[in-house]
Structure formats: structure tokens, C-alpha cells
Motif scaffolding. Structure first.
Motif, PDB file in Angstrom:
ATOM      1  N   SER A  63      -1.634 -11.895  15.915  1.00  0.00           N
ATOM      2  CA  SER A  63      -1.612 -12.416  14.549  1.00  0.00           C
ATOM      3  C   SER A  63      -2.786 -11.878  13.740  1.00  0.00           C
ATOM      4  O   SER A  63      -3.837 -11.529  14.288  1.00  0.00           O
ATOM      5  CB  SER A  63      -1.646 -13.947  14.560  1.00  0.00           C
ATOM      6  N   SER A  64      -2.574 -11.805  12.420  1.00  0.00           N
ATOM      7  CA  SER A  64      -3.644 -11.439  11.490  1.00  0.00           C
ATOM      8  C   SER A  64      -3.431 -12.191  10.190  1.00  0.00           C
ATOM      9  O   SER A  64      -2.298 -12.505   9.817  1.00  0.00           O
ATOM     10  CB  SER A  64      -3.668  -9.926  11.246  1.00  0.00           C
ATOM     11  N   LYS A  65      -4.522 -12.487   9.505  1.00  0.00           N
ATOM     12  CA  LYS A  65      -4.473 -13.280   8.286  1.00  0.00           C
ATOM     13  C   LYS A  65      -4.696 -12.409   7.062  1.00  0.00           C
ATOM     14  O   LYS A  65      -5.471 -11.451   7.092  1.00  0.00           O
ATOM     15  CB  LYS A  65      -5.520 -14.388   8.335  1.00  0.00           C
ATOM     16  N   HIS A  71       2.571 -12.083  12.164  1.00  0.00           N
ATOM     17  CA  HIS A  71       2.616 -12.372  13.592  1.00  0.00           C
ATOM     18  C   HIS A  71       3.605 -11.421  14.253  1.00  0.00           C
ATOM     19  O   HIS A  71       4.683 -11.160  13.718  1.00  0.00           O
ATOM     20  CB  HIS A  71       3.070 -13.816  13.840  1.00  0.00           C
ATOM     21  N   LYS A  72       3.247 -10.938  15.415  1.00  0.00           N
ATOM     22  CA  LYS A  72       4.147 -10.109  16.213  1.00  0.00           C
ATOM     23  C   LYS A  72       4.338 -10.752  17.577  1.00  0.00           C
ATOM     24  O   LYS A  72       3.368 -10.982  18.304  1.00  0.00           O
ATOM     25  CB  LYS A  72       3.594  -8.696  16.380  1.00  0.00           C
ATOM     26  N   VAL A  73       5.582 -11.061  17.897  1.00  0.00           N
ATOM     27  CA  VAL A  73       5.936 -11.647  19.190  1.00  0.00           C
ATOM     28  C   VAL A  73       6.942 -10.712  19.841  1.00  0.00           C
ATOM     29  O   VAL A  73       8.066 -10.547  19.337  1.00  0.00           O
ATOM     30  CB  VAL A  73       6.524 -13.061  19.034  1.00  0.00           C
ATOM     31  N   ASP A  74       6.541 -10.105  20.940  1.00  0.00           N
ATOM     32  CA  ASP A  74       7.358  -9.087  21.589  1.00  0.00           C
ATOM     33  C   ASP A  74       7.697  -8.001  20.564  1.00  0.00           C
ATOM     34  O   ASP A  74       6.802  -7.368  20.028  1.00  0.00           O
ATOM     35  CB  ASP A  74       8.618  -9.726  22.195  1.00  0.00           C
ATOM     36  N   ASP A  75       8.992  -7.800  20.257  1.00  0.00           N
ATOM     37  CA  ASP A  75       9.362  -6.753  19.303  1.00  0.00           C
ATOM     38  C   ASP A  75       9.756  -7.326  17.946  1.00  0.00           C
ATOM     39  O   ASP A  75      10.386  -6.649  17.137  1.00  0.00           O
ATOM     40  CB  ASP A  75      10.493  -5.891  19.856  1.00  0.00           C
ATOM     41  N   LYS A  76       9.400  -8.582  17.695  1.00  0.00           N
ATOM     42  CA  LYS A  76       9.762  -9.227  16.435  1.00  0.00           C
ATOM     43  C   LYS A  76       8.514  -9.435  15.573  1.00  0.00           C
ATOM     44  O   LYS A  76       7.438  -9.770  16.072  1.00  0.00           O
ATOM     45  CB  LYS A  76      10.448 -10.571  16.700  1.00  0.00           C
ATOM     46  N   TRP A  77       8.735  -9.251  14.264  1.00  0.00           N
ATOM     47  CA  TRP A  77       7.656  -9.411  13.288  1.00  0.00           C
ATOM     48  C   TRP A  77       7.962 -10.596  12.379  1.00  0.00           C
ATOM     49  O   TRP A  77       9.092 -10.766  11.939  1.00  0.00           O
ATOM     50  CB  TRP A  77       7.501  -8.149  12.444  1.00  0.00           C
ATOM     51  N   TYR A  78       6.937 -11.383  12.092  1.00  0.00           N
ATOM     52  CA  TYR A  78       7.101 -12.576  11.271  1.00  0.00           C
ATOM     53  C   TYR A  78       6.078 -12.568  10.133  1.00  0.00           C
ATOM     54  O   TYR A  78       4.937 -12.127  10.297  1.00  0.00           O
ATOM     55  CB  TYR A  78       6.892 -13.841  12.107  1.00  0.00           C
ATOM     56  N   PHE A  79       6.540 -13.042   8.979  1.00  0.00           N
ATOM     57  CA  PHE A  79       5.647 -13.306   7.853  1.00  0.00           C
ATOM     58  C   PHE A  79       5.491 -14.814   7.726  1.00  0.00           C
ATOM     59  O   PHE A  79       6.491 -15.549   7.684  1.00  0.00           O
ATOM     60  CB  PHE A  79       6.229 -12.768   6.544  1.00  0.00           C
ATOM     61  N   GLU A  80       4.270 -15.256   7.641  1.00  0.00           N
ATOM     62  CA  GLU A  80       3.975 -16.652   7.334  1.00  0.00           C
ATOM     63  C   GLU A  80       3.514 -16.682   5.878  1.00  0.00           C
ATOM     64  O   GLU A  80       2.398 -16.281   5.557  1.00  0.00           O
ATOM     65  CB  GLU A  80       2.889 -17.189   8.266  1.00  0.00           C
ATOM     66  N   ILE A  81       4.439 -17.131   5.009  1.00  0.00           N
ATOM     67  CA  ILE A  81       4.206 -17.032   3.565  1.00  0.00           C
ATOM     68  C   ILE A  81       3.649 -18.352   3.049  1.00  0.00           C
ATOM     69  O   ILE A  81       4.305 -19.396   3.138  1.00  0.00           O
ATOM     70  CB  ILE A  81       5.517 -16.699   2.831  1.00  0.00           C
ATOM     71  N   ARG A 212      -0.104  -4.452   8.677  1.00  0.00           N
ATOM     72  CA  ARG A 212      -1.487  -4.928   8.537  1.00  0.00           C
ATOM     73  C   ARG A 212      -1.576  -5.716   7.240  1.00  0.00           C
ATOM     74  O   ARG A 212      -0.992  -5.316   6.227  1.00  0.00           O
ATOM     75  CB  ARG A 212      -2.453  -3.746   8.513  1.00  0.00           C
ATOM     76  N   THR A 213      -2.308  -6.793   7.265  1.00  0.00           N
ATOM     77  CA  THR A 213      -2.388  -7.648   6.080  1.00  0.00           C
ATOM     78  C   THR A 213      -3.834  -7.840   5.661  1.00  0.00           C
ATOM     79  O   THR A 213      -4.749  -7.896   6.498  1.00  0.00           O
ATOM     80  CB  THR A 213      -1.691  -8.996   6.337  1.00  0.00           C
ATOM     81  N   PHE A 214      -4.035  -7.911   4.355  1.00  0.00           N
ATOM     82  CA  PHE A 214      -5.355  -8.027   3.748  1.00  0.00           C
ATOM     83  C   PHE A 214      -5.291  -9.111   2.673  1.00  0.00           C
ATOM     84  O   PHE A 214      -4.220  -9.636   2.379  1.00  0.00           O
ATOM     85  CB  PHE A 214      -5.764  -6.678   3.153  1.00  0.00           C
ATOM     86  N   PRO A 215      -6.419  -9.456   2.059  1.00  0.00           N
ATOM     87  CA  PRO A 215      -6.420 -10.598   1.123  1.00  0.00           C
ATOM     88  C   PRO A 215      -5.425 -10.491  -0.027  1.00  0.00           C
ATOM     89  O   PRO A 215      -4.839 -11.494  -0.425  1.00  0.00           O
ATOM     90  CB  PRO A 215      -7.868 -10.630   0.617  1.00  0.00           C
ATOM     91  N   ILE A 216      -5.231  -9.288  -0.588  1.00  0.00           N
ATOM     92  CA  ILE A 216      -4.317  -9.181  -1.736  1.00  0.00           C
ATOM     93  C   ILE A 216      -3.129  -8.280  -1.458  1.00  0.00           C
ATOM     94  O   ILE A 216      -2.314  -8.042  -2.345  1.00  0.00           O
ATOM     95  CB  ILE A 216      -5.055  -8.684  -2.999  1.00  0.00           C
ATOM     96  N   ASN A 217      -3.025  -7.758  -0.246  1.00  0.00           N
ATOM     97  CA  ASN A 217      -1.925  -6.836   0.031  1.00  0.00           C
ATOM     98  C   ASN A 217      -1.572  -6.842   1.513  1.00  0.00           C
ATOM     99  O   ASN A 217      -2.374  -7.215   2.367  1.00  0.00           O
ATOM    100  CB  ASN A 217      -2.275  -5.419  -0.409  1.00  0.00           C
ATOM    101  N   THR A 218      -0.337  -6.404   1.768  1.00  0.00           N
ATOM    102  CA  THR A 218       0.152  -6.230   3.134  1.00  0.00           C
ATOM    103  C   THR A 218       0.735  -4.830   3.239  1.00  0.00           C
ATOM    104  O   THR A 218       1.482  -4.389   2.358  1.00  0.00           O
ATOM    105  CB  THR A 218       1.223  -7.283   3.466  1.00  0.00           C
ATOM    106  N   GLU A 219       0.387  -4.119   4.322  1.00  0.00           N
ATOM    107  CA  GLU A 219       0.774  -2.718   4.510  1.00  0.00           C
ATOM    108  C   GLU A 219       1.740  -2.603   5.682  1.00  0.00           C
ATOM    109  O   GLU A 219       1.419  -3.020   6.801  1.00  0.00           O
ATOM    110  CB  GLU A 219      -0.462  -1.856   4.765  1.00  0.00           C
ATOM    111  N   ILE A 220       2.918  -2.041   5.426  1.00  0.00           N
ATOM    112  CA  ILE A 220       3.955  -1.919   6.446  1.00  0.00           C
ATOM    113  C   ILE A 220       4.243  -0.441   6.681  1.00  0.00           C
ATOM    114  O   ILE A 220       4.646   0.282   5.764  1.00  0.00           O
ATOM    115  CB  ILE A 220       5.255  -2.633   6.003  1.00  0.00           C
ATOM    116  N   ARG A 221       4.037   0.018   7.903  1.00  0.00           N
ATOM    117  CA  ARG A 221       4.330   1.404   8.257  1.00  0.00           C
ATOM    118  C   ARG A 221       5.553   1.433   9.156  1.00  0.00           C
ATOM    119  O   ARG A 221       5.643   0.689  10.135  1.00  0.00           O
ATOM    120  CB  ARG A 221       3.143   2.057   8.959  1.00  0.00           C
TER     121      ARG A 221
END
Length: 847
Positions: A63-65, A71-81, A212-221
Motif C-alpha cells: 500500500s501507498s498513500k 493497494h496491490k493484493v496479488d495481481d489486483k490493484w485497488y484505489f481507496e478514494i 504510484r501515488t502522491f499528494p496531488i497526483n497518481t501515476e499509472i504505468r
């Protein structure tokens, strides 16, 4: 045979009777005492009920804030909005990080930018909407706001089950399929797929690389793989747009890598600065509907960075004339992929803008920085960082885009594209335009310092675009031609007042002038334009207040020709042209041709390299021809030209004015001397016999034909017809001047050589088509007060005076030719005149 007993017969009778009854009544074969069966009710679908957070995001989660917790669990990605992010507008910017070779696309280039918003839906659903700014109503309390909303529903581009609700402050959803899949907002558009011959999406070879997530943005590769269309076995008779990527042809699939930056937009948009056509800024717009207005309107505003004081004390200091630092400076990073020796020049191109921002009241407002390669928390694709990206590409170009908030025009970030081969373009331009006067340009490969300074100039130009500035093609026309030869004047002022002009290098200066300043620089107009866009008005309460204050300043500024703006899209104003210099195209081009004549004979020496072919010589020669062609275009635009000067109601004078007759006749006289009289200096035998088998006959004809067709183009003819009165230049005078120039041998009785014979046939064939024009002329002009876009009018040339004027001139020309044939000085001249006379006669008097 066994005998049947009475009991056996009775049983058989009963059995037969029951069978007959069933066949007649279609009753179910069940005992009469059994009730009919009730159809089974299908089991109820399990409700999509959220689970406890720990059951979904288990102990093994990574997890990262940040803006949203990831959050990444196994091969699944989750957004906690979090609740604070719902219904907030987010800019989603998708770029290539790695691309398939051969398509002219490169890692770092933008694919798409789109505003999106997370929204809570019914039945434990979360929706993702794509937000478009087409129409708006500024006051949500007014009834008309509802009407606007009813006509502008935003599409839902994703639906997600709520996996968990955490303490009523955030909602958990799974986003694996959203980003791993082929959602258009985060992938290639249908247009791009067609362009690159891409077919179906390959889900089994696509995956999320990181989030990767940051205070004002989230980066998805992500890594995405697509099928590829097969090239046709036989070429299509109809040209097919697009390109087959080599990887697709060889492997049948194409894999690309993407980065999507989701950056939250400010809760309160930056104050708009309303667009003004007298100052060249890119703009954004949307339609507006207001309760008290009697019509719909369009709100057009400049695109620019947000520069604001850190606090009220600083604002007061600035108001008193003191320079202050902005709360957030503008920073451009240099791509670490850039060759080391060029990095400092790209950085200097950024830093050069500081003097312009100082005029607007800011210090340290803009700077270039080298990318901190050791900082693993930073990404080149991260929308928080603006970068000059270096592309290993053969393209001879660079470009400066930006991503801006559609609500206000606030620039959020920029990725300047810098192609490696722009250096080749710079070499060719500088050599062809300045080598007569600058010895440094007289070689195949420039010294690093000279090339570095050329890179610095282009860097400044592209940075200017990312600051919001458009091309100012009118800047160079503010400089008198003779001043371009004045060493002291050029050293102090530069050869153009704006680096945003396409006034590359000073080709007017002659070797004897001693001029040593040939580069564009950030000039008077650029400094004024930055002041217009970035000055902070502490006392202004609204955008409307700022508009009034700026209008008073602008009215005074544009009285100075060096501070005026000339749109790059004007089709009819000869002051607004690319690659030109000075206030008189005829004088400037004459000086330019003198320098080309000095340069051309030296090309074999300047391009030579033992063991190499003559490819370099051919490239240099072609650039001389291209430069000469540009001069012809600069001059031609004066004919049928109309000056277009943006003005407001509180300014005196007309917006549209016809180019004076004397200037138009000067243009035709120049073309007669420099082009229609064969430019034999271009037929350098020592060059042509090394780069091509011909001797230049068709090349000269091509130059002449292109200019002649442009002079007689339908839109130019219509403008001359419209304005051909009250002492203005007319179509009849144009045809007379062209005939006197192109057919001068009819009076001089001189032999007509092959170049002139070709030109005369081109003239006649063009005139014959004008007897009965097949296609209507399309007139374009930029309407007053607009940024881009043309107003259009189509004119049927058959119903104008053009056929009548043309017929009169062809009749006169036919008479002159017939009177001259007998005295033709040689056989080929006579053959030619007889042939042309027959063509004209057939066209005028068809059988």
C-alpha cells in the motif's frame, strides 16, 4: 400362444384406456391425487455488499498513500478514494513511455488529456465520468443552469463495485481492469489505432506495470499489446492513410508502454485572463449561458501559468515596483537522455526568459534545471514536472505543447519535444542564410559552440510556446530592411522583435556590413507579451476588471510597431509570413538572393568529405532552391494582399486595408526580374552534374509554374476583383504586367530559349483554364477578435469578370503572336509561337 386370463384382459383394457385419454387431453402423466408441480424460483443473485476492509486489503497488500491510497493484493490493484476526492475534477494525461519504432512516435509524447471525476453511484457503485467543457453556466443558483446541465451530460467511462467502505471516509474499488484494459481515455484513440494500423487489444499480453501515488497526483504505468493489420498483398489504387509499424508487420502484434498522470485540479480555478487578439496567446474557450443575457456567448481566455504572490505583503511590495518571487516558480527539467554537451544550451534557453518575467514584476519566476537522476521518487512522465524531452528521431523539428485546465486556461505542465535531427535543420538554415557573412557557417559540421547557440535559440522559442505564446509572424515586418544591415542597430535590437516569429537568421546582411548578430533573441514584443499575460493585478476584483486595465495599456503599446502581433494563420496579410524579414519583401529578398549567389558556388567545397558520395552537396543545393522559393512566396503574398490589423472599438482606423498599388506592382516587377527572367545562376554545372542527370530545365519550370499558379489563384483573383477600384491594383493590370514580362520577346524580337518557351506555355495553359473556371474559389480570413479559425466564402469564378478579362488578354496575345511568327529569329521560336497560337485559337473558338 399363451392364453390370457380374465384378470389379464381387464388390466390390458385399463392400460389402453389410460393411454387414449392421455393422447386426447395432453394431461401430465402423474397420479390424479398429486398436485401440479410449481416451477422452481431461480436463486437470488448475491448482493454486491461491501466487505470489511481487512477482508479485501489483507496483510500481504502493498500500500501507498497519496491523492488516492493505492493497494496491490496479488495481481489486483485497488484505489481507496477519500470522500474529499469524489466529484473533484482530475486531469488525466496519458503519454507514451516506450513506443514501437518506425511510426514517428516517441516516448514522452502526449496521447490524450481529459478531465475526469469519480462519482458515487447507486447500488454500491462508483462511476468515473469524462468531463467536457463545451457549454457552461456560471451561476448554479439560476434556472438556466439546469437547462445547460440537461444539454451536457458527461459520459460514464467506468463503473466499479464498492469493495469496502472505510470508516465512512473513503471507498475502496478495484481498478485492475480499468487500467489494464483498453479504455480510450487511458489508451489509444480509435483514430490513432487506424493511423498505426492497429486492430484488436490483446488482454493476455497487457498488464499494469506500476501505480504510484502522491499528494496531488497518481501515476499509472501500463504495458499494452495490440494486434496489427496485415499490409495488403497488392497496393490499393486509393492512397491509404497511416503507417504499418515494423513490429506489427514482423510479429503481428505491437506492444507499447504508457503512463497516465491523474492530477487533481485546483478546487478554485485560477482567474481567467480574457483573450485579446492584439497579443498572441493560445486560448481556451467554452460557450456560456447567463440568466440576464439575451444570447449565448463564448468565453475565450488565454492559456498561461499561475503566477501569484506568496502572501499579501509580497503583493504590496510588487505593487510598489519591487520584484518578488512567485509562490510557485515555473521549472523545466532537462531530460537525462539529452547528450551532455547540449544540456547547458537547452537550460539557457529556459533561463533567457527571466528578463521578460522581471518586466512583469517577478524574479526567479522561471528556470531550467537538470533532472535529478538519483531521485527515484521523480518520474519524467509525472504531470507535476515539465520536461524538455529528447527524442532519438530523424525528424527535423522541435515542438512546445502544454496541458492546461479547461476551466481557466491555467497551464499545468509541459513536455517540450526535442528531436535529435533538429540540429540538421539548424545547420541547413544557418548555412544557407548566413554563410555569406559568417565564416563559422561555411562547413559541413558546425563547431559545438555555434550549434549550442542555435540550440539555445530554438529552446527559447519552444519554451515561449509552453508559456502560452503563439507565433508572432508579424514581428519581423516592424524592422526596416536597411536596419538589418546596420551592425550597431542589429546588435542592440536584433533582426526581429520576437523570438516567436519564424524569422530564423539575418539573411539580409551583406558581407561588407560587418554584422555579427544573426540569431533571434527574446525581444521587445516577447517582453511585452509576458507582461500582458503574467502581470499580477492586486487591486482587480475580477477578470473583467483586469480586462479593462489591460485594454488601456494595450492600446498604447500597439502604437509601437515592434510591440504588435501578427497572426500566423492570416492568408492575406503580407506582413504576417513565415521565414521572412523586414518591412519590404522585395528589398529583403533581393539582398537574400545576392547572398545565395555568393553561397552556391562554394557548396562543393563546404560539403566535401573524402570517401563519401555527393549526398551532402545535394542536400545543401536543395536548401538553396528552397530558400529561393521562399523569397518568391514572400513577394507573391503582396499581390492581392490586404493588411489585417486587430483593433477594438476604442481605437482609430480600419481593421482591413488594401496593400497599396505601388507595393503590388513592385512585387510583380521583382518576380519578373528574379524569376520569370530565367534565374540561370541556379544552374551551376559543377553542382548539377554531380547530383542529378538533368540540367535543371524542369526545375526552373517548376519554380516559375508554382509562383504563376499562386499569382493567379482563385482567392487572390477574387480579392483583386473586390478591391480593384479607387486606384487599387486590378486583375486587368496584373494580366497586363504578366504578359509584358513573360512575353517580352514579342516586342524585342529575341530568340525564345527553352526556359522561356516553357514559361510561356505555362502562362497560356493557365489562362485557358481561367476562361471557364471549374472550381469555385475559397476565400479565407480570420474574423476580428478571434484566436484561430477562418470565416469562409466560396465564389463561383465563372460568374465574375475573370473569364471576360482573360478572354480579352488571350485575344490580344493571339494577335501579337500571329503578327510576330513570320519574323521569329529561329526555327524553335517559330515552332513554339505557331503551337501556342493554335492552342489559344482552339480555346477561344472551339469547334
Amino acid at each position: 400362444m399363451k392364453r390370457l386370463t380374465s384378470l389379464s384382459l381387464l388390466c390390458l383394457f385399463i392400460l389402453l384406456t389410460c393411454s387414449v385419454g392421455q393422447a386426447q387431453d395432453k394431461k401430465p402423466d402423474v397420479p390424479p391425487s398429486t398436485p401440479p408441480a410449481t416451477p422452481a424460483t431461480p436463486p437470488a443473485a448475491p448482493k454486491n455488499e461491501p466487505k470489511p476492509f481487512r477482508e479485501v486489503i489483507t496483510a500481504k497488500a502493498k500500500s501507498s498513500k497519496g491523492l488516492v491510497n493505492v493497494h496491490k493484493v496479488d495481481d489486483k490493484w485497488y484505489f481507496e478514494i477519500p470522500d474529499s476526492v469524489f466529484n473533484r475534477e482530475i486531469m488525466a494525461i496519458t503519454r507514451y513511455t516506450k513506443t514501437a519504432a518506425g511510426g514517428g512516435i516517441f516516448g514522452g509524447e502526449e496521447i490524450n488529456s481529459q478531465v475526469v471525476a469519480w462519482e458515487k453511484g447507486p447500488d454500491n457503485k462508483v462511476f468515473l465520468r469524462s468531463i467536457s467543457y463545451i457549454i457552461a453556466s456560471p451561476d448554479s443558483t439560476k434556472p438556466i443552469f439546469k437547462a445547460v446541465k440537461n444539454s451536457s451530460v458527461d459520459p460514464i467511462i467506468g463503473a466499479f463495485d464498492v469493495k469496502s467502505i472505510r470508516k465512512d471516509t473513503s471507498i475502496l474499488i478495484e481498478v485492475t481492469d480499468l487500467f489494464k484494459g483498453d479504455n480510450q481515455v487511458f489508451s489509444l484513440s480509435p483514430f490513432l489505432k487506424q493511423l498505426y494500423k492497429i486492430s484488436d487489444f490483446k488482454a493476455d499480453r497487457s498488464y499494469i506495470q506500476s501505480i504510484r501515488t502522491f499528494p496531488i497526483n497518481t501515476e499509472i504505468r501500463t504495458v499494452k499489446t495490440f494486434g496489427s493489420q496485415s499490409p495488403p498483398i497488392t497496393p490499393s489504387p486509393i492512397p491509404q492513410p497511416g503507417v504499418y509499424l515494423p513490429a506489427g508487420v514482423q510479429a503481428g502484434v505491437v506492444t507499447m508502454e504508457f503512463n497516465t498522470s491523474m492530477i487533481i485540479l485546483p478546487k478554485k480555478p485560477m482567474r481567467k485572463r480574457f483573450f485579446d487578439p492584439r497579443v498572441g496567446y493560445f486560448s481556451s474557450s467554452y460557450g456560456t449561458f447567463e440568466e440576464e443575457s439575451q444570447k449565448s456567448d463564448e468565453e475565450v481566455f488565454a492559456v498561461r501559468w499561475r503566477l501569484e504572490p506568496k502572501n499579501a505583503v509580497d503583493a504590496l511590495r510588487q505593487k510598489k515596483g519591487e520584484l518578488i518571487e512567485p509562490a510557485k516558480p515555473i521549472i523545466y527539467y532537462i531530460d537525462p537522455a539529452t547528450p551532455v554537451k547540449w544540456r547547458k544550451y537547452l537550460k539557457l534557453g529556459v533561463d533567457d526568459w527571466q528578463k521578460a518575467f522581471e518586466k512583469a514584476g517577478w524574479k526567479n519566476a522561471i528556470r531550467g534545471e537538470y533532472w535529478p537522476e538519483q531521485d527515484t521518487t521523480m518520474s519524467l512522465e509525472d504531470a507535476r514536472f515539465s520536461v524538455i524531452r529528447y527524442f532519438a528521431a530523424e525528424i527535423q523539428n522541435a515542438y512546445g505543447p502544454n496541458v492546461n485546465d479547461p476551466r481557466s486556461g491555467e497551464i499545468l505542465e509541459s513536455h517540450i519535444g526535442w528531436y535529435h535531427n533538429v540540429m540538421r535543420l539548424l545547420r541547413n538554415w544557418y548555412l544557407i542564410q548566413t554563410a555569406a557573412s559568417d565564416p563559422r557557417a561555411r562547413k559541413k559540421d558546425f563547431d559545438d559552440e555555434l550549434m549550442g547557440q542555435l540550440i539555445r535559440f530554438v529552446s527559447s522559442h519552444e519554451v515561449g510556446h509552453t508559456l502560452g505564446l503563439r507565433h508572432n509572424m508579424g514581428a519581423s515586418s516592424a524592422t526596416p530592411v536597411e536596419k538589418l544591415r546596420d551592425k550597431a542597430w542589429v546588435a542592440q535590437n536584433g533582426h526581429t522583435s520576437s523570438i516567436m516569429d519564424y524569422a530564423r537568421f539575418n539573411y539580409v546582411a551583406q558581407p561588407e556590413d560587418g554584422v555579427t548578430d544573426f540569431f533571434p533573441r527574446i525581444g521587445d514584443y516577447d517582453i511585452w507579451a509576458i507582461e500582458w499575460g503574467y502581470k499580477y493585478f492586486a487591486d482587480a476584483k475580477s477578470a473583467e476588471d483586469e480586462k479593462k486595465l489591460l485594454n488601456e495599456t494595450t492600446k498604447e503599446k500597439v502604437k509601437n510597431a515592434r510591440l504588435t502581433f501578427g497572426t500566423e494563420v492570416s492568408p492575406m496579410d503580407p506582413r504576417y509570413q513565415t521565414e521572412d524579414l523586414g518591412d519590404n519583401a522585395m528589398k529583403a529578398s533581393d539582398y537574400g538572393i545576392k547572398n545565395l549567389k555568393r553561397i552556391l558556388p562554394n557548396l562543393p567545397e563546404w560539403s566535401k568529405e573524402n570517401g563519401e558520395s555527393y549526398t551532402e552537396l545535394e542536400e545543401m543545393y536543395n536548401n538553396v532552391v528552397a530558400q529561393f522559393r521562399r523569397y518568391m512566396g514572400h513577394v507573391t503574398k503582396n499581390v492581392g494582399g490586404i493588411y489585417d490589423t486587430p483593433k477594438t472599438y476604442d481605437m482609430a482606423g480600419a481593421v482591413y486595408e488594401v496593400v497599396p498599388k505601388e507595393r503590388q506592382k513592385e512585387a510583380i516587377a521583382f518576380l519578373s526580374t528574379q524569376l520569370f527572367e530565367t534565374p540561370s545562376w541556379m544552374l551551376e554545372a559543377n553542382i548539377l552534374n554531380k547530383i542529378r542527370p538533368d540540367v535543371g530545365v524542369e526545375s526552373i519550370k517548376s519554380l516559375q509554374e508554382g509562383t504563376l499558379n499562386s499569382l493567379l489563384a482563385g482567392d487572390r483573383i477574387v480579392r483583386l476583383l473586390e478591391t480593384g477600384k479607387e486606384g487599387n491594383y486590378t486583375v486587368d493590370e496584373l494580366m497586363t504586367d504578366l504578359r509584358n514580362s513573360i512575353w517580352s520577346e514579342l516586342k524585342s524580337q529575341k530568340s525564345i530559349d527553352i526556359y522561356r518557351r516553357n514559361l510561356q506555355k505555362v502562362f497560356v495553359e493557365r489562362a485557358i483554364t481561367m476562361l471557364s473556371p471549374k472550381d469555385p474559389a475559397t476565400l479565407l480570413y480570420v474574423p476580428p477578435g478571434q484566436a484561430y479559425g477562418f470565416a469562409t466564402r466560396r465564389v463561383d469564378l465563372k460568374t465574375t469578370d475573370l473569364p471576360s478579362i482573360t478572354r480579352g488578354h488571350l485575344e490580344s496575345l493571339l494577335s501579337e503572336i500571329r503578327a510576330t511568327i513570320g519574323s521569329a529569329p529561329d526555327k524553335m521560336s517559330r515552332y513554339h509561337l505557331e503551337d501556342v497560337a493554335n492552342r489559344i485559337d482552339t480555346a477561344l473558338h472551339p469547334k
